[in-house]
Design a protein around this motif. Structure first.
Motif, PDB file in Angstrom:
ATOM      1  N   GLY A  11     -10.145   2.416  -2.838  1.00  0.00           N
ATOM      2  CA  GLY A  11     -10.306   1.363  -4.037  1.00  0.00           C
ATOM      3  C   GLY A  11     -10.154   2.053  -5.263  1.00  0.00           C
ATOM      4  N   THR A  13      -7.370   2.180  -7.329  1.00  0.00           N
ATOM      5  CA  THR A  13      -6.390   1.834  -8.388  1.00  0.00           C
ATOM      6  C   THR A  13      -6.851   1.299  -9.592  1.00  0.00           C
ATOM      7  OG1 THR A  13      -5.987  -0.083  -6.909  1.00  0.00           O
ATOM      8  CG2 THR A  13      -4.485   1.661  -6.495  1.00  0.00           C
ATOM      9  N   SER A  14      -8.217   1.072  -9.662  1.00  0.00           N
ATOM     10  CA  SER A  14      -8.525   0.560 -10.962  1.00  0.00           C
ATOM     11  C   SER A  14      -9.978   0.603 -10.984  1.00  0.00           C
ATOM     12  CB  SER A  14      -8.486  -0.999 -10.726  1.00  0.00           C
ATOM     13  OG  SER A  14      -9.385  -1.852 -10.543  1.00  0.00           O
ATOM     14  N   ILE A  16     -13.786   1.264 -11.076  1.00  0.00           N
ATOM     15  CA  ILE A  16     -15.041   2.492 -10.791  1.00  0.00           C
ATOM     16  C   ILE A  16     -14.148   3.750 -10.186  1.00  0.00           C
ATOM     17  CG2 ILE A  16     -17.079   3.083  -9.639  1.00  0.00           C
ATOM     18  CD1 ILE A  16     -18.173   0.467 -10.645  1.00  0.00           C
ATOM     19  N   PHE A  36      -4.956  -1.634  -4.140  1.00  0.00           N
ATOM     20  CA  PHE A  36      -3.884  -2.635  -4.335  1.00  0.00           C
ATOM     21  C   PHE A  36      -3.394  -2.580  -5.595  1.00  0.00           C
ATOM     22  CE2 PHE A  36      -6.283  -5.300  -1.023  1.00  0.00           C
ATOM     23  CZ  PHE A  36      -6.012  -4.727   0.083  1.00  0.00           C
ATOM     24  N   ASP A  63      -5.152  -1.482   3.976  1.00  0.00           N
ATOM     25  CA  ASP A  63      -6.026  -2.633   3.791  1.00  0.00           C
ATOM     26  C   ASP A  63      -7.382  -2.372   4.375  1.00  0.00           C
ATOM     27  OD1 ASP A  63      -7.326  -5.072   3.410  1.00  0.00           O
ATOM     28  OD2 ASP A  63      -5.605  -6.393   3.986  1.00  0.00           O
ATOM     29  N   LEU A  64      -8.284  -2.480   3.684  1.00  0.00           N
ATOM     30  CA  LEU A  64      -9.685  -1.919   4.150  1.00  0.00           C
ATOM     31  C   LEU A  64     -10.457  -3.142   4.919  1.00  0.00           C
ATOM     32  CD1 LEU A  64     -11.131   0.656   1.771  1.00  0.00           C
ATOM     33  CD2 LEU A  64      -9.661   1.045   3.938  1.00  0.00           C
ATOM     34  N   ASN A  90     -15.470   3.615  -2.148  1.00  0.00           N
ATOM     35  CA  ASN A  90     -15.838   2.573  -3.561  1.00  0.00           C
ATOM     36  C   ASN A  90     -15.215   1.240  -3.258  1.00  0.00           C
ATOM     37  OD1 ASN A  90     -15.800   2.289  -6.443  1.00  0.00           O
ATOM     38  ND2 ASN A  90     -13.930   1.932  -5.867  1.00  0.00           N
ATOM     39  N   ALA A 141     -22.573   1.828  -3.895  1.00  0.00           N
ATOM     40  CA  ALA A 141     -23.167   0.927  -3.541  1.00  0.00           C
ATOM     41  C   ALA A 141     -23.132  -0.195  -4.692  1.00  0.00           C
ATOM     42  CB  ALA A 141     -24.617   1.078  -2.912  1.00  0.00           C
ATOM     43  N   TYR A 155     -22.331 -10.056  -0.518  1.00  0.00           N
ATOM     44  CA  TYR A 155     -22.360  -9.003  -1.305  1.00  0.00           C
ATOM     45  C   TYR A 155     -23.915  -7.909  -1.310  1.00  0.00           C
ATOM     46  CZ  TYR A 155     -21.119  -5.808  -5.356  1.00  0.00           C
ATOM     47  OH  TYR A 155     -21.035  -4.960  -6.386  1.00  0.00           O
ATOM     48  N   LYS A 159     -24.533  -4.415   0.538  1.00  0.00           N
ATOM     49  CA  LYS A 159     -24.615  -3.381  -0.516  1.00  0.00           C
ATOM     50  C   LYS A 159     -26.026  -2.722   0.334  1.00  0.00           C
ATOM     51  CE  LYS A 159     -21.053  -2.938  -3.117  1.00  0.00           C
ATOM     52  NZ  LYS A 159     -20.108  -1.882  -3.216  1.00  0.00           N
ATOM     53  N   GLY A 186     -25.481  -0.597 -12.484  1.00  0.00           N
ATOM     54  CA  GLY A 186     -25.481  -2.210 -12.819  1.00  0.00           C
ATOM     55  C   GLY A 186     -24.257  -2.498 -12.997  1.00  0.00           C
ATOM     56  N   VAL A 188     -20.728  -2.594 -14.881  1.00  0.00           N
ATOM     57  CA  VAL A 188     -19.850  -1.828 -15.336  1.00  0.00           C
ATOM     58  C   VAL A 188     -18.517  -2.702 -15.850  1.00  0.00           C
ATOM     59  CG1 VAL A 188     -18.261   0.184 -14.974  1.00  0.00           C
ATOM     60  CG2 VAL A 188     -20.421   0.030 -13.638  1.00  0.00           C
ATOM     61  N   THR A 190     -15.426  -3.667 -15.448  1.00  0.00           N
ATOM     62  CA  THR A 190     -13.997  -3.436 -14.678  1.00  0.00           C
ATOM     63  C   THR A 190     -13.547  -4.867 -14.406  1.00  0.00           C
ATOM     64  OG1 THR A 190     -15.165  -3.697 -12.326  1.00  0.00           O
ATOM     65  CG2 THR A 190     -15.293  -1.538 -13.428  1.00  0.00           C
ATOM     66  N   PRO A 191     -12.261  -4.792 -13.745  1.00  0.00           N
ATOM     67  CA  PRO A 191     -11.576  -6.255 -13.395  1.00  0.00           C
ATOM     68  C   PRO A 191     -12.673  -6.894 -12.829  1.00  0.00           C
ATOM     69  CG  PRO A 191     -10.057  -4.403 -13.246  1.00  0.00           C
ATOM     70  CD  PRO A 191     -11.398  -3.863 -13.537  1.00  0.00           C
ATOM     71  N   VAL A 193     -15.979  -7.297 -12.629  1.00  0.00           N
ATOM     72  CA  VAL A 193     -17.020  -8.085 -13.440  1.00  0.00           C
ATOM     73  C   VAL A 193     -16.356  -8.913 -14.739  1.00  0.00           C
ATOM     74  CG1 VAL A 193     -18.667  -7.352 -15.037  1.00  0.00           C
ATOM     75  CG2 VAL A 193     -18.560  -6.323 -13.301  1.00  0.00           C
TER      76      VAL A 193
HETATM   77  P1  NAD Z   1     -12.214  -3.307  -9.154  1.00  0.00           P
HETATM   78  O1  NAD Z   1     -12.054  -4.746  -8.659  1.00  0.00           O
HETATM   79  O2  NAD Z   1     -12.099  -2.736 -10.698  1.00  0.00           O
HETATM   80  O3  NAD Z   1     -11.619  -2.417  -8.079  1.00  0.00           O
HETATM   81  C1  NAD Z   1     -11.768  -2.579  -6.555  1.00  0.00           C
HETATM   82  C2  NAD Z   1     -10.968  -1.658  -6.178  1.00  0.00           C
HETATM   83  O4  NAD Z   1     -11.159  -1.757  -4.653  1.00  0.00           O
HETATM   84  C3  NAD Z   1      -9.377  -1.828  -6.478  1.00  0.00           C
HETATM   85  O5  NAD Z   1      -8.822  -0.580  -6.506  1.00  0.00           O
HETATM   86  C4  NAD Z   1      -8.816  -2.683  -5.344  1.00  0.00           C
HETATM   87  O6  NAD Z   1      -7.654  -2.712  -4.956  1.00  0.00           O
HETATM   88  C5  NAD Z   1      -9.560  -2.162  -4.121  1.00  0.00           C
HETATM   89  N1  NAD Z   1      -9.753  -2.994  -3.211  1.00  0.00           N
HETATM   90  C6  NAD Z   1      -9.922  -4.161  -2.959  1.00  0.00           C
HETATM   91  N2  NAD Z   1      -9.950  -4.716  -1.713  1.00  0.00           N
HETATM   92  C7  NAD Z   1      -9.439  -3.894  -0.871  1.00  0.00           C
HETATM   93  C8  NAD Z   1      -8.895  -3.728   0.398  1.00  0.00           C
HETATM   94  N3  NAD Z   1      -9.045  -4.831   1.394  1.00  0.00           N
HETATM   95  N4  NAD Z   1      -8.475  -2.448   0.846  1.00  0.00           N
HETATM   96  C9  NAD Z   1      -8.387  -1.507  -0.054  1.00  0.00           C
HETATM   97  N5  NAD Z   1      -8.672  -1.562  -1.342  1.00  0.00           N
HETATM   98  C10 NAD Z   1      -9.235  -2.576  -1.726  1.00  0.00           C
HETATM   99  O7  NAD Z   1     -13.863  -3.025  -8.843  1.00  0.00           O
HETATM  100  P2  NAD Z   1     -15.014  -2.073  -9.377  1.00  0.00           P
HETATM  101  O8  NAD Z   1     -15.996  -3.004 -10.426  1.00  0.00           O
HETATM  102  O9  NAD Z   1     -14.223  -0.925 -10.046  1.00  0.00           O
HETATM  103  O10 NAD Z   1     -15.696  -1.876  -8.141  1.00  0.00           O
HETATM  104  C11 NAD Z   1     -15.773  -0.661  -7.208  1.00  0.00           C
HETATM  105  C12 NAD Z   1     -16.931  -0.796  -6.495  1.00  0.00           C
HETATM  106  O11 NAD Z   1     -18.105  -0.655  -7.403  1.00  0.00           O
HETATM  107  C13 NAD Z   1     -17.298  -1.912  -5.730  1.00  0.00           C
HETATM  108  O12 NAD Z   1     -17.729  -1.405  -4.265  1.00  0.00           O
HETATM  109  C14 NAD Z   1     -18.468  -2.578  -6.409  1.00  0.00           C
HETATM  110  O13 NAD Z   1     -19.027  -3.308  -5.339  1.00  0.00           O
HETATM  111  C15 NAD Z   1     -19.079  -1.327  -7.031  1.00  0.00           C
HETATM  112  N6  NAD Z   1     -19.778  -2.159  -8.074  1.00  0.00           N
HETATM  113  C16 NAD Z   1     -19.276  -2.514  -9.138  1.00  0.00           C
HETATM  114  C17 NAD Z   1     -20.094  -2.747 -10.323  1.00  0.00           C
HETATM  115  C18 NAD Z   1     -19.582  -3.273 -11.639  1.00  0.00           C
HETATM  116  O14 NAD Z   1     -20.225  -3.788 -12.574  1.00  0.00           O
HETATM  117  N7  NAD Z   1     -18.047  -3.099 -11.863  1.00  0.00           N
HETATM  118  C19 NAD Z   1     -21.457  -2.768 -10.226  1.00  0.00           C
HETATM  119  C20 NAD Z   1     -22.112  -2.449  -8.989  1.00  0.00           C
HETATM  120  C21 NAD Z   1     -21.248  -1.934  -7.803  1.00  0.00           C
END
Ligand code: NAD
Length: 260
Positions: A11, A13-14, A16, A36, A63-64, A90, A141, A155, A159, A186, A188, A190-191, A193
């Motif tokens: 994950g 491509t965007s 975290i 993706f 695709d995970l 991630n 997590a 979720y 987690k 907590g 972050v 990102t797309p 959130v």
């Molecule tokens: P995001 O939506 O920006 O990125 C998610 C990434 O996962 C993308 O690259 C997407 O293409 C990929 N993805 C989604 N489904 C997939 C699949 N089936 N197969 C392969 N790749 C797939 O999200 P993010 O906020 O960067 O989240 C990343 C991680 O951090 C997640 O596990 C999320 O639960 C965790 N997290 C995020 C936050 C936050 O506030 N953003 C807080 C705590 C934990």
């Protein structure tokens, strides 16, 4: 510091994952990207990282959610990078609904991507790490791996599962130079959130900026978003020799959320 190390960030491509991939590449690791998105944009990202940091950067769009999509991704990374030293689990998705309205197919896909894929990736990566006598596993997590909130049953179950799995893998590899730790962010920005902020703004009829401030003030005492760069730096620390005796732990980076 990580010259010659081979990393897979799911994950990436965007958000975290991209922050972590950048941070590892900046320290000299070669990186397999996954996730993706638009093909041309991903190729520009891949080529840009490789150029900026002078490391090998590859991409596999596995695709995970597919049965053993994560295992196949690990095996492809080992084949194309010549091995795997750093595994960052991630990729994750969210679905928001009260328990009694939570669709079973959404539950299944959140558990598949956020938990089962983590298990499958680790299971596929460990034999190689054991054979080479070194490995770092970083599971992204969430603070929601430690405490709960309403309307996020799948979720939060996933987690909490990742934090538990992290402890088991930490114990099973404790006597080898392999560590397994979880990062628990907590909010972050990102797309993932941004979508929740947009939904909130619409539901409450307020501006997106105000919805973002509301979201933070509800749970995150610092009232500031953590950045993907800060999470990336924490992942680099977990791969460093300073963290060699840290394993099975869950590290918060949550502006004080879990301290309440
Ligand atoms: P995001 O939506 O920006 O990125 C998610 C990434 O996962 C993308 O690259 C997407 O293409 C990929 N993805 C989604 N489904 C997939 C699949 N089936 N197969 C392969 N790749 C797939 O999200 P993010 O906020 O960067 O989240 C990343 C991680 O951090 C997640 O596990 C999320 O639960 C965790 N997290 C995020 C936050 C936050 O506030 N953003 C807080 C705590 C934990």
């Amino acid at each position: 510091m990580l010259n010659g190390k081979r990393a897979l960030v799911t994950g990436s491509t965007s958000g975290i994952g991209l922050g972590i991939a950048r941070a590892l590449a900046a320290k000299g690791a070669s990186v397999m990207l996954n996730g993706f998105g638009d093909g041309a944009e991903i190729e520009a990202l891949r080529a840009g990282l490789a150029r900026e940091f002078g490391v090998t950067v590859l991409y596999n769009g596995a695709d995970l959610s597919r049965p053993d999509g994560a295992g196949d991704l690990v095996r492809d990374t080992q084949a194309r990078l010549g091995g795997l030293d750093i595994l960052v689990n991630n990729a994750g998705i969210q679905h928001v609904a009260p328990v009694e309205e939570f669709p079973l197919e959404r539950w299944d896909s959140v558990i598949a991507i956020n938990l089962t894929a983590v298990f499958q990736a680790i299971r596929a990566a460990l034999p190689g790490m054991k054979a080479q006598g070194w490995g770092r596993i970083v599971n992204v997590a969430s603070v929601h791996g430690l405490v709960a909130s309403v309307n996020k049953a799948a979720y939060i179950a996933a987690k909490h599962g990742v934090v538990g799995l992290t402890k088991v893998v930490g114990l099973e590899t404790a006597e080898i130079d392999i560590t397994c730790n979880a990062i628990c962010p907590g909010w972050v920005l990102t797309p993932l959130v941004q979508k929740q902020i947009d939904t909130r703004a619409e539901a409450q009829g307020v501006a997106v900026e105000e919805a973002g401030r509301d979201l933070l003030s509800e749970k995150q005492p610092s009232k500031k978003f953590t950045t993907p760069e800060q999470i990336g730096d924490l992942a680099v620390f977990l791969c460093s020799s300073a963290a060699a005796n840290m394993t099975g732990s869950a590290l918060t980076m949550d502006g004080g959320w879990a301290a309440q």
